[in-house]
Design a protein around this motif. Structure first.
Motif, short mmCIF file in Angstrom:
data_model
loop_
_atom_site.label_atom_id
_atom_site.label_comp_id
_atom_site.label_asym_id
_atom_site.label_seq_id
_atom_site.Cartn_x
_atom_site.Cartn_y
_atom_site.Cartn_z
N GLU A 1 0.82 -1.22 0.00
CA GLU A 1 0.00 0.00 0.00
C GLU A 1 0.85 1.26 0.00
O GLU A 1 0.33 2.36 -0.15
N GLN A 2 2.19 1.09 0.19
CA GLN A 2 3.13 2.20 0.25
C GLN A 2 2.76 3.20 1.35
O GLN A 2 2.80 4.41 1.17
N ASN A 3 2.42 2.64 2.51
CA ASN A 3 2.14 3.46 3.68
C ASN A 3 3.35 3.57 4.61
O ASN A 3 3.40 4.46 5.45
N VAL A 4 4.30 2.63 4.47
CA VAL A 4 5.50 2.64 5.30
C VAL A 4 6.71 2.65 4.39
O VAL A 4 6.88 1.76 3.55
N SER A 5 7.58 3.65 4.54
CA SER A 5 8.78 3.75 3.73
C SER A 5 10.00 3.83 4.63
O SER A 5 9.91 4.20 5.81
N LEU A 6 11.15 3.50 4.09
CA LEU A 6 12.36 3.35 4.91
C LEU A 6 13.57 3.87 4.14
O LEU A 6 13.69 3.68 2.93
N MET A 7 14.45 4.56 4.87
CA MET A 7 15.72 4.98 4.30
C MET A 7 16.82 4.65 5.29
O MET A 7 16.69 4.93 6.49
N SER A 8 17.89 4.06 4.81
CA SER A 8 18.99 3.64 5.67
C SER A 8 20.30 3.78 4.91
O SER A 8 20.35 3.60 3.69
N VAL A 9 21.36 4.06 5.65
CA VAL A 9 22.68 4.12 5.02
C VAL A 9 23.06 2.76 4.44
O VAL A 9 23.82 2.65 3.48
N GLY A 10 22.47 1.68 5.02
CA GLY A 10 22.75 0.34 4.51
C GLY A 10 22.34 0.16 3.06
O GLY A 10 22.95 -0.63 2.33
N PHE A 11 21.30 0.89 2.63
CA PHE A 11 20.86 0.80 1.24
C PHE A 11 21.86 1.39 0.27
O PHE A 11 21.81 1.13 -0.93
N LEU A 12 22.76 2.23 0.77
CA LEU A 12 23.69 2.94 -0.09
C LEU A 12 25.03 2.21 -0.23
O LEU A 12 25.88 2.63 -1.00
N LEU A 13 25.20 1.13 0.55
CA LEU A 13 26.46 0.37 0.48
C LEU A 13 26.43 -0.63 -0.66
O LEU A 13 25.39 -1.23 -0.94
N GLU A 14 27.55 -0.81 -1.31
CA GLU A 14 27.63 -1.76 -2.44
C GLU A 14 27.54 -3.20 -1.96
O GLU A 14 26.97 -4.06 -2.63
N LYS A 15 28.12 -3.50 -0.77
CA LYS A 15 28.10 -4.85 -0.23
C LYS A 15 27.50 -4.83 1.17
O LYS A 15 27.77 -3.91 1.95
N PRO A 16 26.69 -5.83 1.52
CA PRO A 16 26.02 -5.83 2.83
C PRO A 16 26.99 -5.90 4.01
O PRO A 16 26.66 -5.46 5.11
N ASP A 17 28.21 -6.45 3.80
CA ASP A 17 29.17 -6.57 4.89
C ASP A 17 30.10 -5.36 4.98
O ASP A 17 31.02 -5.34 5.81
N GLU A 18 29.90 -4.38 4.12
CA GLU A 18 30.77 -3.22 4.11
C GLU A 18 30.56 -2.38 5.36
O GLU A 18 29.42 -2.17 5.80
N ALA A 19 31.65 -1.90 5.95
CA ALA A 19 31.57 -1.07 7.15
C ALA A 19 31.57 0.41 6.77
O ALA A 19 32.20 0.80 5.79
#
Length: 252
Positions: free
Chosen positions: A66-84
């Protein structure tokens, strides 16, 4: 001279809530997530996958059809999930300001901001970046133990010094819900958050017990509020959301 909010990507956001705590490991992210879901089920819009770009900036990731809940995180901007993320203060502060100015939030009833633990530079950057938009206030999360309550006292001092209103205190991990009989047992001490709220003269929003169903829902990306309406944790989270909805906006 007070900063004035400029028209932009937060223009369509009615209320901003910061989730704070004086220490890590108290479940701020859990409370942030479940509060957003509880607000959604109350009929409000709250706030792997790629973050897309549009004319007005980054498009947040929607977590429901329904697009009622949206999320933004610095994790979305990393190329690899394990990147610090190994950044110095100025770069982190610049990203916080970008999240305020360059994310196309659209029309939202509530923006819930999950902050880092402590009273660091990131806290100051977040408060200063959001101050022109008159945030509704902060929800401060603690656990029942004395060491956590002591750290949260310092967080309350931070709120007073920065002029950030405290909506209330949440005591998380307040007891353990048996997965078989749903009886709640006080594994840790209990009542530290409520006593702190009384001494500090701020509202106590409620106690949320540890529930294995809640942990599993978070790990699997499921909606705990929808799937487990009979859990004691559900009733606690719903009551907290109702109190937040009843919180009046600050007078300008």
């Amino acid at each position: 001279m007070e900063a004035v909010a400029e028209p932009g990507n937060l223009a369509g956001v009615r209320h901003i809530i910061l989730i704070l705590s004086g220490k890590g490991g108290v479940g701020k992210s859990t409370i942030s997530t479940e509060l957003a879901l509880a607000l959604r089920h109350a009929g409000k819009k709250a706030q792997g996958r790629a973050v897309h770009q549009c004319d007005s900036g980054w498009v947040p990731v929607f977590v429901d059809q329904e697009q009622n809940v949206s999320l933004m995180s610095v994790g979305f901007l990393l190329e690899k999930p394990d990147e610090a993320v190994v950044w110095r203060g100025p770069k982190k502060n610049a990203l916080i300001k970008q999240f305020v100015c360059d994310v196309a939030w659209g029309q939202l009833d509530y923006l819930v901001v999950d902050t880092p633990p402590g009273t660091s530079d990131e806290h100051m950057a977040a408060v200063e970046a959001l101050r022109p938009y008159s945030p509704l206030g902060a929800i401060v999360v603690t656990t029942p133990q004395a060491v956590s309550v002591g750290d949260v006292r310092r967080e309350l001092t931070f709120c007073r010094k920065t002029g950030l209103r405290v909506i209330g205190i949440v005591e998380n991990m307040s007891g353990y819900v048996c997965p078989h009989c749903t009886e709640c047992t006080n594994v840790f001490s209990r009542g530290g958050g409520e006593e702190l709220a009384r001494h500090a003269g701020v509202p106590f929003l409620g106690s949320v017990p540890l529930d294995p169903k809640l942990t599993r829902s978070l790990e699997e990306g499921r909606d705990f509020i929808q799937e487990f309406p009979h859990s004691p944790a559900f009733h606690a989270l719903s009551a907290i959301a109702r109190k937040v909805l009843e919180t009046p906006a600050q007078l300008s």
